[in-house]
Design a protein around this motif. Structure first.
Motif, mmCIF file in Angstrom:
data_model
loop_
_atom_site.group_PDB
_atom_site.id
_atom_site.type_symbol
_atom_site.label_atom_id
_atom_site.label_comp_id
_atom_site.label_asym_id
_atom_site.label_seq_id
_atom_site.Cartn_x
_atom_site.Cartn_y
_atom_site.Cartn_z
ATOM 1 N N ALA A 11 0.971 -1.236 -0.045
ATOM 2 C CA ALA A 11 -0.206 -0.189 0.131
ATOM 3 C C ALA A 11 1.003 1.258 -0.051
ATOM 4 C CB ALA A 11 -1.105 0.109 1.081
ATOM 5 N N ILE A 12 1.832 1.387 0.681
ATOM 6 C CA ILE A 12 2.728 2.407 0.833
ATOM 7 C C ILE A 12 3.459 2.473 -0.475
ATOM 8 C CG2 ILE A 12 4.875 3.197 1.958
ATOM 9 C CD1 ILE A 12 4.142 1.670 4.389
ATOM 10 N N ASP A 13 3.933 1.623 -1.020
ATOM 11 C CA ASP A 13 4.550 1.634 -2.346
ATOM 12 C C ASP A 13 3.781 2.220 -3.461
ATOM 13 O OD1 ASP A 13 7.022 0.658 -1.713
ATOM 14 O OD2 ASP A 13 6.651 -1.480 -2.209
ATOM 15 N N ASN A 14 2.476 1.749 -3.465
ATOM 16 C CA ASN A 14 1.376 2.031 -4.480
ATOM 17 C C ASN A 14 1.146 3.585 -4.294
ATOM 18 O OD1 ASN A 14 1.102 -0.284 -5.662
ATOM 19 N ND2 ASN A 14 -0.393 -0.946 -4.480
ATOM 20 N N HIS A 15 1.206 3.923 -2.846
ATOM 21 C CA HIS A 15 0.836 5.415 -2.642
ATOM 22 C C HIS A 15 2.004 6.014 -3.195
ATOM 23 C CE1 HIS A 15 -0.363 9.069 -0.433
ATOM 24 N NE2 HIS A 15 0.884 9.209 0.087
ATOM 25 N N ILE A 16 3.191 5.988 -2.976
ATOM 26 C CA ILE A 16 4.409 6.528 -3.526
ATOM 27 C C ILE A 16 4.275 6.771 -4.865
ATOM 28 C CG2 ILE A 16 6.852 6.638 -3.388
ATOM 29 C CD1 ILE A 16 6.885 5.425 -0.720
ATOM 30 N N LYS A 17 4.070 5.644 -5.683
ATOM 31 C CA LYS A 17 3.951 5.515 -6.945
ATOM 32 C C LYS A 17 3.079 6.472 -7.501
ATOM 33 C CE LYS A 17 3.504 2.292 -10.876
ATOM 34 N NZ LYS A 17 3.491 0.634 -11.226
ATOM 35 N N ASN A 18 1.678 6.402 -7.004
ATOM 36 C CA ASN A 18 0.645 7.337 -7.426
ATOM 37 C C ASN A 18 1.014 8.593 -7.335
ATOM 38 O OD1 ASN A 18 -0.888 4.768 -8.209
ATOM 39 N ND2 ASN A 18 -1.983 4.867 -6.339
ATOM 40 N N LYS A 19 1.645 9.059 -6.234
ATOM 41 C CA LYS A 19 2.070 10.414 -5.819
ATOM 42 C C LYS A 19 2.892 11.047 -7.023
ATOM 43 C CE LYS A 19 3.480 13.618 -2.417
ATOM 44 N NZ LYS A 19 4.124 13.447 -0.933
#
Length: 266
Positions: free
Chosen positions: A240-248
């Motif tokens: 979830a953290i990786d996806n959040h960073i990627k989307n950001k």
């Protein structure tokens, strides 16, 4: 005529020497920058991007079996960390003399030697944790994370980088062990650092913290099924953290592109 040429040649030599010195200094600065970038990447890979426990899912047997308490998790984590650093450094040091055909058996022998040393040290100075870890201490030899780093990185890189890689991979593995230990011990027993004296000595009994009072132990958290559930939660949280960073990053990139378009149109 020769007197006029000599100073000119001397000046040319001085200029050439200065250019060489500047190039050498620039090369040293570039090499230092590259080395720092490599160390930074090794740290990121070991602690997060390529964490042995969260991403590679290696060494799951001890990871799930001994993390019922923080003390056990920390003991196994420190043992694995020490073996990783020493084995990586040794494999790197002898990499030029090891025949490719028999490199894996040699790597295993090196790892087994360091695991034996760790066992003897724990048996001598931390007998309580030695008994608590039991068979999972010698099973460090079969941890794929250790043999994997020896083969994939240590056998191809200098000693300092190999040792640092072992340090970061070991830290990443130990952190996951401790996190699992914290979750399972709090939910299962309502305590933290129970049995710390087994690892650090009698003085460490004061480290025990009673987080909450439980009428009885929560067996699901203490037994291996609870470890699987806790591990799944940690993996999901990381994703979830990786996806959040990627989307950001994607949003930031789109905003930059939009600003460039506006400026260009204006």
């Amino acid at each position: 005529m020769s007197n006029e040429i000599a100073p000119q040649n001397s000046n040319d030599v001085d200029i050439a020497n200065k250019i060489d010195e500047q190039e050498e200094a620039a090369n040293k600065l570039q090499a230092t920058a590259d080395l720092k970038a490599e160390y930074k990447e090794l740290a990121i890979q070991g602690l997060w991007k390529n964490n042995p426990g969260l991403v590679q899912l290696l060494g799951l047997c001890p990871l799930l079996a001994v993390t019922s308490t923080v003390t056990n998790a920390l003991g196994l984590g420190l043992a694995t960390l020490l073996v990783l650093i020493c084995s990586n450094a040794t494999v790197s040091a002898i990499r030029h003399w090891v025949p490719k055909e028999i490199r894996i058996p040699i790597f295993v022998l090196i790892i087994a030697a360091f695991v034996t040393c760790v066992q003897l040290l724990m048996n001598a100075y931390a007998y309580g944790i030695y008994q608590s870890l039991g068979i999972f201490l010698p099973l460090i030899v079969t941890n794929c994370a250790i043999i994997g780093r020896a083969e994939a990185y240590a056998s191809k890189n200098p000693v300092k980088q190999a040792a640092f890689d072992g340090l970061m991979m070991g830290l990443g593995f130990a952190i996951i062990l401790v996190l699992l230990g914290i979750i399972r011990e709090i939910l299962g027993q309502g305590t933290l650092f129970d049995g710390a004296n087994l690892l650090f000595g009698e003085w460490a009994s004061v480290l025990r913290i009673e987080v909450m009072q439980l009428d009885s132990q929560f067996l699901l958290a203490i037994l291996p099924p609870g470890a699987f559930i806790a591990m799944g939660i940690l993996i999901a949280l990381k994703n979830a953290i990786d996806n959040h960073i990627k989307n950001k990053k994607v949003v930031d990139t789109e905003q930059v592109i939009e600003r460039v378009r506006v400026n260009f149109d204006s």
